[in-house]
Scaffold this motif. Structure first.
Motif, short mmCIF file in Angstrom:
data_model
loop_
_atom_site.label_atom_id
_atom_site.label_comp_id
_atom_site.label_asym_id
_atom_site.label_seq_id
_atom_site.Cartn_x
_atom_site.Cartn_y
_atom_site.Cartn_z
N LEU A 184 1.02 -1.07 0.07
CA LEU A 184 -0.25 0.03 -0.02
C LEU A 184 1.25 0.77 -0.19
O LEU A 184 0.72 2.33 -1.19
CB LEU A 184 -1.22 0.00 1.79
CG LEU A 184 -2.09 -0.86 1.49
CD1 LEU A 184 -3.50 -1.05 2.59
CD2 LEU A 184 -2.77 -0.78 -0.36
N MET A 185 1.95 1.22 0.96
CA MET A 185 2.85 2.30 1.16
C MET A 185 3.17 3.06 -0.27
O MET A 185 3.92 3.90 -0.30
CB MET A 185 3.86 1.95 2.15
CG MET A 185 3.20 2.37 3.88
SD MET A 185 3.16 3.66 4.07
CE MET A 185 4.70 4.49 4.16
N SER A 261 -2.92 4.30 4.08
CA SER A 261 -2.27 3.03 3.80
C SER A 261 -2.83 1.98 5.03
O SER A 261 -2.97 0.90 5.08
CB SER A 261 -0.60 3.12 3.89
OG SER A 261 -0.51 3.58 2.57
#
Length: 334
Positions: A184-185, A261
């Motif tokens: 996600l990051m 995130s």
């Protein structure tokens, strides 16, 4: 209206990780001050102060990342490096982060060292010297500025996002899984980095057009002694007032890349900071933060946001000016 907090919070890290990165970051601060002293960079101090204040107010403007439900803000490390050089840039950015943490409650006090490392050390001591300087050296022109701004910012932000994930995982105080957090990051910060790269390229290109010597001297770590900076200082001061006092009211209300995130994994953007040390540090921050979350205490009125922009910018000017005073005094005594 709600201005979202932008930086890493204490709930993500352990006390040992927080202390380690605080020590590392302060070593880089001491090193940068010594380098400025050796290079006799006191003539950069007015631009340092103004550019630091500019980054403070610019960070208040979260921009929406289309189609994601997330937002981002500029880090400012590469922008400061390209205008000032890496050592003045790092000191300016650390000044911004310290003021945001202590007086606006943005980013945890324990996490301050992590934030300085991720947003300052990585762009100023990795992305700038190893990517931007080699690409720009002997090839300084508008097209190169555009290309290197994009590459440098994206690389710096991706490495910073990776560092956040590693600091969180090694801390072992949350249930955030490494692979899910990383997946996600990195993509969301790539998108944020691309937009910040364009913003950086635009601003640096403007400075280059107005005073190409400044970018060249920053690149070579030369003094600004014989460079006329008055016009640029005036332009950036007007920008600080305009952005901090007005444009900051139109920031995106979507969570930033880090919060987004975390929320994508846990369903909540907040992770509670547990433990006596973290609670004690939170009490300290609550005492020092007179404009928490960039608002008046117990008020969501927009005037608090505008006040935060103006006051924060002024405080940044003052802190960097104080740092500059000590650097100048050392040079005179030497």
């Amino acid at each position: 209206m709600n201005i979202l907090l932008m930086h890493m919070a204490d709930g993500l890290i352990s006390v040992p990780i927080g202390i380690i990165f605080l020590l590392v970051s302060f070593l880089f601060i001491i090193f940068s001050m010594k380098k400025m002293n050796n290079l006799k960079d006191e003539h950069k101090i007015p631009m340092m102060a103004v550019m630091g204040a500019f980054v403070f107010v610019a960070q208040m403007i979260n921009f929406t990342i289309p189609g994601t439900g997330s937002s981002g803000h500029i880090g400012g490390g590469i922008l400061l490096c390209m205008v000032l050089g890496q050592y003045p840039a790092f000191l300016s950015l650390c000044s911004v982060l310290i003021i945001q943490c202590l007086f606006f409650g943005d980013g945890g006090l324990l996490a301050l060292g992590c934030n300085m490392f991720n947003m300052g050390v990585i762009p100023c001591f990795i992305a700038y010297p190893f990517i931007i300087k080699p690409l720009l050296k002997n090839h300084l022109n508008s097209k190169r500025i555009m290309m290197t701004s994009l590459i440098g910012v994206v690389v710096g932000l991706e490495l910073g996002a990776l560092s956040v994930v590693l600091q969180t995982v090694f801390s072992q105080v949350t249930a955030l899984p490494f692979s899910s957090f990383l997946v996600l990051m990195l993509p969301i910060h790539f998108a944020i980095g691309f937009i910040e790269g364009l913003i950086t390229a635009f601003i640096v290109s403007y400075v280059y057009k107005e005073n190409s010597q400044m970018i060249d001297h920053a690149l070579l770590e030369h003094s600004f002694k014989h460079i006329e900076t008055k016009k640029l200082i005036q332009v950036f001061i007007v920008s600080i007032i305009f952005i901090g006092g007005g444009l900051s009211l139109f920031a995106s209300e979507y969570p930033d890349g880090l919060e987004w995130s975390i929320g994508g994994i846990t369903g909540s953007a907040e992770i509670e900071a547990n433990g006596d040390i973290k609670e004690a540090l939170a009490d300290v921050q609550e005492t020092t933060a007179f404009l928490p979350d960039y608002h008046f205490i117990d008020s969501e009125h927009d005037l608090g946001v505008s006040t935060s922009g103006i006051v924060g910018g002024a405080m940044t000017l003052l802190l960097i000016g104080t740092i500059g005073y000590f650097v100048s005094r050392k040079n005179k005594n030497g």
